[in-house]
Design a protein around this motif. Structure first.
Motif, short mmCIF file in Angstrom:
data_model
loop_
_atom_site.label_atom_id
_atom_site.label_comp_id
_atom_site.label_asym_id
_atom_site.label_seq_id
_atom_site.Cartn_x
_atom_site.Cartn_y
_atom_site.Cartn_z
N GLU A 46 0.81 -1.20 0.00
CA GLU A 46 0.00 0.00 0.00
C GLU A 46 0.86 1.27 0.00
O GLU A 46 1.99 1.27 0.50
CB GLU A 46 -0.91 0.02 1.23
N ARG A 47 0.29 2.32 -0.56
CA ARG A 47 0.99 3.61 -0.55
C ARG A 47 1.22 4.07 0.89
O ARG A 47 0.36 3.90 1.75
CB ARG A 47 0.16 4.65 -1.31
N ARG A 82 0.47 2.16 -6.35
CA ARG A 82 0.80 0.95 -7.11
C ARG A 82 2.31 0.82 -7.38
O ARG A 82 2.71 0.18 -8.34
CB ARG A 82 0.02 0.88 -8.43
#
Length: 271
Positions: A46-47, A82
């Motif tokens: 995840e970011r 992403r």
């Protein structure tokens, strides 16, 4: 291999099998190279997430009886949507004839993964750029860049992954070099299938991988492996696996285990 090492491996496997289920966590679902198998899925972390891979270990025993293990602590950062970047510090230990032993840094590994899309009717696709930098007594004698393409497709009963990697440096490098994941290769192609048990936050997986060694004159390798990954707590995932080299030089079994601790950017905004 001494009795103490066998006991440690047995305790790791026992702890994995008897661990209690965690709740509502998905890090176990995001498979990474070497945790527990070499074939990975097409998704980034995840970011704003940071994942510390604190104990990824690969132990090998060749048919001749020689042992080799590698451990590669890594830091993965979800820098952009992403997208994840990683830096690893592979350390290799080998046991040679007449009881000789060597433990040394085997380079510095940097990589970046970019996921193009989420799955629809089409698989999720990703690309990985990797660079192994000369560092340490067991490191390569030159830079080794490579690129990997990844595809992941999920069905109601299983997920499938296809990986293909090629090295841009086709010349032979230091033959002793290996990372915690696997030996250096001119190219690698692998296919894997996994099955998740969401209520137990657990994943089972298996793979078949073919590769051509970087060192000239060595036979093409075929490895079969399997393993499992489980979420032990909201931030900690544990994995264990093993396999056998079906074809190629130094045929024998190998064992992998590791753990990852997920944290977030300290400056990440609250939601």
């Amino acid at each position: 291999m001494n009795v103490h090492t066998l006991r440690v491996a047995a305790l790791c496997m026992a702890g994995h099998v008897t661990a209690a289920a965690a709740h509502a966590q998905t890090d176990y679902f995001n498979t990474d190279a070497g945790r527990p198998i070499r074939t990975e899925d097409a998704y980034a972390i995840e970011r704003r997430a940071i994942e510390l891979q604190v104990a990824p270990l690969r132990l090998e025993r060749a048919r001749g009886g020689a042992y080799r293990w590698g451990v590669e602590p890594e830091i993965a950062i979800g820098l952009l949507p992403r997208t994840q970047v990683e830096i690893g510090f592979p350390v290799e230990h080998t046991e040679g004839p007449r009881g000789t032993r060597t433990t040394a840094l085997a380079g510095l590994e940097m990589s970046a993964l970019y996921n193009f899309n989420h799955e629809t009717r089409f698989p999720a696709l990703a690309v990985v750029a990797d660079l192994l930098i000369p560092a340490g007594p067991a490191g390569p004698d030159r830079y080794v860049p490579s690129f990997k393409a990844i595809a992941t497709k999920t069905f109601p009963w299983a997920r499938f992954h296809v990986n293909g990697q090629i090295s841009l440096n086709r010349d032979a490098v230091n033959a002793s070099v290996t990372s915690a994941n696997a030996e250096l290769s001119r190219w690698t192609a692998g296919v894997a299938v996994d099955k998740t048990l969401p209520l137990k936050s657990m994943l089972f997986t298996a793979e078949l991988v073919a590769s051509e060694p970087m060192t000239a004159g060595l036979a093409q390798r075929w490895d079969a492996a399997g393993g499992s990954r489980i979420q032990l707590s909201p931030r900690v995932a544990f994995d264990v696996g093993g396999g056998y080299r079906l074809r190629g030089d130094e045929q024998g079994w190998f064992f992998t285990t590791g753990a990852a601790v997920a944290i977030g950017f300290p400056w990440a905004p609250r939601r």
